[in-house]
Write an enzyme that holds these catalytic residues in place. Structure first.
Site, mmCIF file in Angstrom:
data_model
loop_
_atom_site.group_PDB
_atom_site.id
_atom_site.type_symbol
_atom_site.label_atom_id
_atom_site.label_comp_id
_atom_site.label_asym_id
_atom_site.label_seq_id
_atom_site.Cartn_x
_atom_site.Cartn_y
_atom_site.Cartn_z
ATOM 1 N N GLU A 65 0.828 -1.199 0.000
ATOM 2 C CA GLU A 65 0.000 0.000 0.000
ATOM 3 C C GLU A 65 0.865 1.252 0.000
ATOM 4 O O GLU A 65 1.913 1.306 0.640
ATOM 5 C CB GLU A 65 -0.938 -0.004 1.207
ATOM 6 C CG GLU A 65 -1.973 -1.114 1.132
ATOM 7 C CD GLU A 65 -2.938 -1.141 2.304
ATOM 8 O OE1 GLU A 65 -4.105 -1.515 2.074
ATOM 9 O OE2 GLU A 65 -2.539 -0.807 3.427
ATOM 10 N N CYS A 77 -1.440 6.569 9.965
ATOM 11 C CA CYS A 77 -0.195 6.043 10.520
ATOM 12 C C CYS A 77 -0.461 4.784 11.341
ATOM 13 O O CYS A 77 -1.298 4.773 12.232
ATOM 14 C CB CYS A 77 0.456 7.117 11.382
ATOM 15 S SG CYS A 77 2.015 6.593 12.127
#
EC number: 2.1.1.192
Length: 411
Positions: free
Chosen positions: A124, A382
């Protein structure tokens, strides 16, 4: 809140149909340093006297114009193009899925050849637009070995390192999709900087530990920062590591980019639990490596990343110890509100506690921005990245939708 309402917070955009590239042994010209590209051309019969010129032509087409087809190289002779097509490739990876968050964050699921993994692999890549800048978060490995207890990627076993070509391909593909090469259109409705480049910064903060893939990361970043190609300033490239101490000095000496440390704890006992690599490279060694980082100055500060975990590492005593730990290091401290993911036992600190923590650090003389969570609704924030080949179980996904955010994709 019903899951259907939560899903409406994000526009999940399926990528256009892209034909998978046929299995081929052709090497890619992407991700090669000039001298390595020159050697390959000589091996295929390009006269020595022409090699420098041919490399310059290819470099321009690949990294300035952003072409992915030899036939688009209009100032290269037809015979030369035919030779290149026969022996090499410059194709992009397959886009499996593209998701667009309600805040403009984009996440691409990309598929690469097996290259020893036994089957194609997926990673990703995330684009985060902000006012005046656009940051691309790049992966360096398929999966991760570090098993940080708060990180979703750490629950996916390491499959293999990405090649320099695959690391660079993330940047090239993102620039394709955002219209960031000459004569390319930006997608309608895309949130990007109003002027200049769409991608102004890159961060090696995606899947994997970059310093466990040092050589490929080095090659990719040297090409990304080459002034005659992609031309990203090294001050706009940040490499984040969990603390692979022997490679930190080399990073500054051989690559010369900005450094970020995934710190997250102020003592070895807690960091051993949160970031297990600390058992091998404890805080004393890590701080010594940071103090010795080449080029360290107030203009080239180290960023220390600190995820805020409720009742784990967020007390004012932790803040005091953090200031003491970093004494004498030109630093910025990024406070990261914990981004939840299915199966985690951690919670995000209360916002008031995060602000109090930030205020204490700021008063001690350190910049302490609180990172605004971006792309949570598409699992792009994150600590949330995990490739689709490691899909969550349906029951976990549905629970997560009901708890907070949109699902990652249907089985």
């Amino acid at each position: 809140m019903p899951a259907t309402e939560i899903l409406n917070r994000a526009d999940i955009v399926k990528a256009p149909q892209v034909r998978p590239q046929p299995q081929t042994e052709k090497p890619s010209l992407i991700g090669l340093l000039r001298e390595d590209m020159a050697k390959l051309l000589v091996e295929k019969g390009v006269p020595e006297r022409q090699v420098k010129m041919r490399v310059s032509q290819l470099w321009h087409w690949l990294y300035v114009r952003g072409v992915s087809d030899f036939d688009q190289m209009s100032n290269v002779s037809k015979d030369m193009r035919e030779m290149l097509k026969e022996h090499f490739t410059v194709a992009r990876p397959e886009i499996v899925e593209e998701q667009v968050s309600g805040d403009g964050t984009r996440k691409w699921l990309l598929r690469f050849p097996p290259r020893g993994a036994g089957r194609p692999v997926e990673i990703e890549t995330v684009y985060i637009p902000e006012e005046g800048r656009g940051t691309l978060c790049i992966s360096s490995q398929v999966g991760c070995t570090l098993t940080c207890s708060f990180c979703h990627t750490g629950t996916q076993k390491l499959v293999r390192n990405l090649t320099a070509e695959e690391i660079l391909a993330q940047l090239l593909l993102a620039r394709d999709r955002l219209g960031d090469f000459p004569e390319r259109d930006t997608p309608q409705g895309a949130i990007v900087p109003a002027e200049g480049r769409k991608i102004t910064n890159i961060v090696m903060m995606g899947m994997g530990e970059p310093l466990y893939n040092f050589d490929n990361v080095k090659t990719a970043l040297l090409i990304a920062s080459d002034g005659d190609g992609l031309s990203l300033s090294k001050r706009r490239i940040t490499l984040s590591t969990s603390g692979i101490v022997p490679e930190i000095y080399r990073t500054g000496e051989e690559i010369g980019v900005m450094l970020a440390i995934s710190l997250h704890a102020v003592n070895d006992e807690l960091r051993d639990m949160l970031v297990p690599i600390n058992k091998k490279y404890p805080l004393k060694e890590l701080m010594e490596a940071c103090r010795a980082y080449p080029g360290l100055s107030n203009a080239r500060r180290i960023t220390f990343e600190y995820v805020m975990l409720k009742d784990v590492n967020d007390s004012l005593q932790d803040a005091k110890e953090l200031v003491k730990l970093l004494k004498g290091i030109p630093a910025k401290i990024n406070l990261i509100p914990f981004n939840p993911w299915p199966g985690t036992n951690y919670q995000c600190s209360d916002w008031e506690q995060i602000e109090a923590f930030a205020d204490f650090i700021n008063q001690a003389g350190y910049a302490s921005p609180i990172r605004t969570p971006r792309g949570r609704d598409i699992l792009a924030a994150c600590g949330q990245l995990k490739s689709e080949s490691e899909r969550m179980r349906k029951v976990d996904r549905l629970a997560f939708e009901a708890m907070m955010i949109a699902n990652h994709g249907e089985d």
